[in-house]
Motif scaffolding. Structure first.
Motif, PDB file in Angstrom:
ATOM      1  N   TYR A  84      -3.025 -35.583 -17.873  1.00 34.43           N
ATOM      2  CA  TYR A  84      -3.188 -34.572 -18.387  1.00 34.43           C
ATOM      3  C   TYR A  84      -3.033 -33.413 -17.909  1.00 34.43           C
ATOM      4  N   LYS A  93      -8.885 -19.627 -12.137  1.00 32.94           N
ATOM      5  CA  LYS A  93      -9.970 -19.886 -12.931  1.00 32.94           C
ATOM      6  C   LYS A  93      -9.221 -20.744 -13.539  1.00 32.94           C
ATOM      7  N   VAL A  94      -9.907 -21.908 -14.008  1.00 32.21           N
ATOM      8  CA  VAL A  94      -8.839 -22.949 -15.023  1.00 32.21           C
ATOM      9  C   VAL A  94      -9.064 -22.056 -16.166  1.00 32.21           C
ATOM     10  N   LEU A  95      -8.052 -21.580 -17.538  1.00 29.74           N
ATOM     11  CA  LEU A  95      -7.861 -20.955 -18.088  1.00 29.74           C
ATOM     12  C   LEU A  95      -8.085 -22.425 -19.171  1.00 29.74           C
ATOM     13  N   ALA A  96      -7.564 -23.757 -19.271  1.00 27.84           N
ATOM     14  CA  ALA A  96      -7.577 -24.810 -20.416  1.00 27.84           C
ATOM     15  C   ALA A  96      -7.270 -26.474 -19.659  1.00 27.84           C
ATOM     16  N   HIS A  97      -8.583 -27.061 -19.817  1.00 30.09           N
ATOM     17  CA  HIS A  97      -7.873 -28.107 -19.461  1.00 30.09           C
ATOM     18  C   HIS A  97      -7.426 -29.416 -20.218  1.00 30.09           C
ATOM     19  N   PHE A  99      -9.201 -32.461 -19.463  1.00 28.78           N
ATOM     20  CA  PHE A  99     -10.710 -33.739 -18.922  1.00 28.78           C
ATOM     21  C   PHE A  99     -12.094 -33.708 -19.545  1.00 28.78           C
ATOM     22  N   ARG A 101     -14.491 -32.369 -20.759  1.00 33.64           N
ATOM     23  CA  ARG A 101     -15.585 -31.744 -20.376  1.00 33.64           C
ATOM     24  C   ARG A 101     -15.725 -31.371 -19.103  1.00 33.64           C
ATOM     25  N   LYS A 102     -16.212 -32.211 -18.048  1.00 41.29           N
ATOM     26  CA  LYS A 102     -16.178 -31.707 -16.754  1.00 41.29           C
ATOM     27  C   LYS A 102     -14.872 -31.700 -16.196  1.00 41.29           C
ATOM     28  N   PHE A 103     -14.375 -30.632 -15.396  1.00 31.74           N
ATOM     29  CA  PHE A 103     -13.000 -30.606 -14.505  1.00 31.74           C
ATOM     30  C   PHE A 103     -13.570 -31.136 -13.118  1.00 31.74           C
ATOM     31  N   PRO A 104     -12.720 -31.329 -12.242  1.00 34.29           N
ATOM     32  CA  PRO A 104     -12.665 -32.203 -11.194  1.00 34.29           C
ATOM     33  C   PRO A 104     -12.073 -31.342 -10.011  1.00 34.29           C
ATOM     34  N   ASP A 105     -13.728 -30.765  -9.940  1.00 35.06           N
ATOM     35  CA  ASP A 105     -13.257 -29.486  -8.888  1.00 35.06           C
ATOM     36  C   ASP A 105     -12.390 -29.558  -7.872  1.00 35.06           C
ATOM     37  N   LYS A 106     -12.041 -30.969  -7.249  1.00 31.88           N
ATOM     38  CA  LYS A 106     -11.484 -31.119  -6.060  1.00 31.88           C
ATOM     39  C   LYS A 106      -9.768 -31.098  -6.516  1.00 31.88           C
ATOM     40  N   LEU A 107      -9.556 -31.516  -7.355  1.00 28.37           N
ATOM     41  CA  LEU A 107      -8.374 -31.070  -7.889  1.00 28.37           C
ATOM     42  C   LEU A 107      -7.589 -29.504  -7.442  1.00 28.37           C
ATOM     43  N   VAL A 110      -7.154 -29.408  -4.240  1.00 31.63           N
ATOM     44  CA  VAL A 110      -5.547 -30.136  -3.402  1.00 31.63           C
ATOM     45  C   VAL A 110      -4.883 -29.601  -4.163  1.00 31.63           C
TER      46      VAL A 110
END
Lengths: 487, 311
Positions: A84, A93-97, A99, A101-107, A110
């Protein structure tokens, strides 16, 4: 036989050593390779993140999030090791990823709570993933995260481990063969030694092992051989000593026995002498009386004369017994043995005829005179001839051979019969006192021992050779000068 | 003794084989999430004062250069500043038009356009080299034989942004005066969208010449002459009103005053002076709209220009 043979121990040692080395090498190589690969993968992740940043920081600065999304998507698509990629702005805040659609928030949590170093190992459903983070524009714009799968590393490590294990196994097999060969090589002389030592313990002292090497085993073998040889020598000495001792013992026993016999003989002879004298005297008186009554009498005086002769012979035997007990016999004089033999044969002429025995004389050469007690030696001849006759109840041949043996300066007289012969067991004992094979009452068991005694007194030897049903031969050797003969 | 030996070997093996696994992995699920799509976090934050900068130089350089200034302004205002950049002047003007930014550093020509089209207002302007003025430099490679603008005929040329005064309007205006258009005059021309890109293009001989902002060329030449040292100026324009700081038409007057006060007072503080000197700005001053009239003239002329000779 042995719980753990040397060979097994050597093989076990080799195996153990190779196994240990194998495990150590495998572990070390694994570790080295995994460290190196991990570093390489981390570097790769960093480089990818840096390359994302190179373009990404511009896109962030101009708020071009669509292009930014395209950028991370492209990175993930291009590289299979990338699990990933995502970018977090400086506000968290996440700008781009990448995954779906769903971004694993826990990541995010961590990674944010992770240690200071920018690499975190994640255990996910997709396998082990190393999260590598690189700040964007010194962290002022945020952080780029790349997830690098450990799968590639694990595959590489597995294949390397497989190769090493294969090599270790091959080495182990080679090692086992080598150990077996070495074990065999070392233990072969040892096994020979063991066998030889067992032979020694069974009593076979003369064990010699061929020495093939000059090493410790060779030295040990040589020492063993020396020990074995020395043991054998010692044993021989002991046996010789024992023989001598038993001979001495036998001799002493013989002397003691002779002394008893001597005393006994003297007593008997002395006791018999008196009545014999009385009988002889009475016989002479009887003869004179008969001569007076019939001066030219018919048979009377002749019969008395015979009585007188026999009594005289009894007296002689008694005298002999007395003489025997009065050892040694010193009364010797030069004597012609041929003459003595002739006289003896003459005495026995009637007996031979009666028993259908043909006597042959073989004179090899002329016998010189020897110093001898003629009466005693005649007794020997009489005894031997009587024995020969007793051995031939149905008649047979007696051959008397005589000759001078120059080498020994001795004369030899052999008396051979064609009688029943003597068994091997009896042959050993025929010169023993009171040993007889004759019927009870016929033999005293003193004849041959006395013969031997007499011959010995003359420094000579008496031997016998006999086999059952093939007759016997008694050989007497007597020295000419009276010196004791050997054997 | 034997047991001790075996234990030692076992311990050794465990320590050797165990080394690789000593690392702790964080257990996490990557397949379950909140369902949120990526948040384009940098839009719609109401707590920050949003100041845009037109792409005079590359966004990265802009960010690095202006970061301290913005932090200082934010501190003075008591409100954090968010720096907004766009690839083109047009995009920045769009943000101004739509009231999506509170202020913007823009080029002189976009100001002229924006003030005419949707009423953006001047806030302050920097003073560089003693005056709130700047020029357009026509540059070529230092080894180039070309020594005049006319000499660039039939050559390749780099403009910056279509809305750049120094990087586009001035050379196009100059060409119009010569009854030429870029298409007729140059063999080929490109837009680089930033002055430092244009300088680099000339230095790398990608193009034969370029029109650049004098302030940027001078700044680069002083601080990092890697590229400027490979270029030379063959033509210098008349002075223009310096690129100002503007506010959108519908700005809160209180905020406008606050902003103006802060900008005008930067040079009065030690830290502010330091930051300004790094940007080669003496101070910020109020500026009169008339200083941009020369640009308006050029703009009008160019806009209505129809070449008489056949293309």
């Amino acid at each position: 036989m042995l719980k753990y043979g040397l060979r097994i121990k050597i093989i076990a040692c080799f195996f153990g050593l190779i196994l240990l080395m194998g495990i150590l090498i495998t572990a070390m190589v694994r570790q080295k390779i995994s460290t190196a690969l991990r570093e390489q993968y981390i570097n790769k992740g960093k480089n990818l993140a840096v390359s994302i940043n190179a373009q990404g920081e511009h896109l962030i600065l101009v708020d071009d999030m669509i292009a930014l999304q395209g950028l991370v998507d492209e990175i993930k698509l291009k590289d299979n090791d990338v699990s990933y990629a995502f970018l977090v702005g400086n506000d968290g805040k996440v700008l781009a990823h990448t995954f779906d659609r769903k971004f694993p928030d826990k990541l995010l949590a961590v990674c944010a709570a992770g240690p200071d170093n920018n690499v975190i190992l994640l255990d996910t459903e997709l396998g082990m993933i190393r999260d590598i983070s690189v700040p964007i524009l010194n962290g002022k714009l945020g952080i780029t995260h790349i997830g690098i799968s450990e799968h590639g590393i694990q595959v590489a490590i597995s294949s390397v481990t497989f190769i090493i294990i294969a090599i270790v196994l091959a080495v182990m097999i080679a090692g086992a063969i080598t150990a077996f060969s070495i074990g065999t090589l070392i233990t072969r002389p040892l096994r020979q030694l063991t066998t030889a030592a067992q032979e020694i313990s069974m009593g076979d002292f003369n064990q010699q092992i061929s020495i093939k090497s000059k090493d410790e085993v060779g030295t040990l073998t040589a020492a063993f051989n020396r020990m074995s040889k020395s043991l054998e020598e010692q044993r021989e000495k002991i046996i010789a000593l024992g023989n001598e001792q038993s001979q001495l013992q036998a001799q002493m026993f013989q002397q003691e026995k002779m002394s008893v016999i001597g005393q006994l003989s003297a007593t008997i002879a002395h006791e018999l002498n008196t009545p014999l004298n009385t009988i002889l005297l009475q016989a002479q008186l009887l003869k004179e009386e008969l001569e007076e009554k019939s001066p030219k009498g018919e048979n009377g005086p002749g019969d008395i004369k015979m009585l007188e002769t026999e009594i005289a012979r009894c007296k002689l035997i008694v005298q002999n017994l007395l003489d025997f007990s009065r050892q040694p016999f010193n009364e010797k004089e030069p004597a012609d043995m041929e003459l003595l033999l002739e006289k003896t044969l003459q005495i026995m002429k009637n007996e031979f005829a009666l028993r259908k025995i043909i006597v042959s004389r073989v004179i090899v050469n002329k016998l010189p005179e020897i110093s001898a007690n003629v009466n005693h030696l005649q007794q020997v001849f009489l005894n031997l001839l009587n024995n020969a006759m007793d051995a031939m109840p149905d008649g047979g041949n007696i051959t008397i051979t005589s000759g001078y043996i120059e080498d020994d300066n001795a004369i030899q007289i052999a008396i051979k019969d064609t009688g029943t012969g003597i068994t091997k067991e009896d042959l050993k004992r025929i010169f023993d006192y009171f040993f007889t094979t004759k019927e009870p009452g016929k033999g005293t068991g003193l004849g041959l021992p006395i013969c031997k005694q007499i011959v010995n007194d003359h420094g000579g030897t008496i031997d016998v050779q006999s086999e059952p049903d093939k007759g016997s031969i008694f050989i007497i050797k007597l020295p000419v000068n009276g010196e004791r003969l050997n054997g | 003794m034997r047991t001790a030996g075996i234990s030692f070997i076992l311990a050794l093996l465990i320590s050797v084989t165990g080394c690789g696994q000593s690392e702790d992995a964080v257990k996490i699920s990557l397949l379950t999430g909140s369902g949120k799509t990526a948040e384009y976090a940098r839009t719609g934050n109401n707590e920050k004062i949003r100041i845009a900068i037109g792409a005079m130089i590359s966004p990265r350089k802009t960010f690095v250069l202006y970061e301290n200034l913005f932090n200082f302004i934010g501190k003075e205002l008591g409100q954090p500043i968010e720096l907004i950049q766009r690839n083109t002047y047009t995009e920045v003007n769009y943000l101004l038009k739509e009231n999506k930014v509170d202020a913007a550093f823009i080029c002189s020509l976009p100001y002229v356009e924006g003030s005419k089209d949707f009423g953006i207002e001047l806030l302050v302007a920097p003073v560089c080299f003693g005056k709130p003025e700047y020029f357009s430099y026509i540059i070529v490679h230092k080894n180039s034989p070309i020594d005049s603008f006319e000499g660039l005929r039939g050559k390749t040329f780099a403009f910056t942004d279509t809305m750049s005064n120094t990087g586009a309007l001035f050379p196009i205006y100059s060409l119009a005066r010569m009854d030429e258009t870029p298409m007729s005059f140059f063999r080929e021309y490109i837009y680089t969208y930033s002055h430092d890109n244009s300088i680099k293009s000339v230095a790398d001989r990608i193009v034969d010449g370029a029109a650049v902002d004098s302030l940027i060329w001078e700044y680069e030449n002083r601080n990092n002459p890697v590229y400027t040292s490979s270029t030379k100026i063959i033509c210098k324009s008349e002075p223009f009103g310096i690129p100002p700081v503007v506010v959108p038409a519908g700005i809160d007057p209180v905020l406008k005053e606050k902003l103006k006060t802060v900008f005008l007072g930067i040079h009065e503080k030690e830290e502010g002076r330091k930051i300004l000197s790094m940007l080669m700005i003496d101070k910020f001053v109020e500026i009169d709209d008339s200083r941009y009239d020369s640009i308006r003239t050029m703009y009008d002329f160019t806009a209505s220009f129809k070449p008489r000779k056949k293309q």
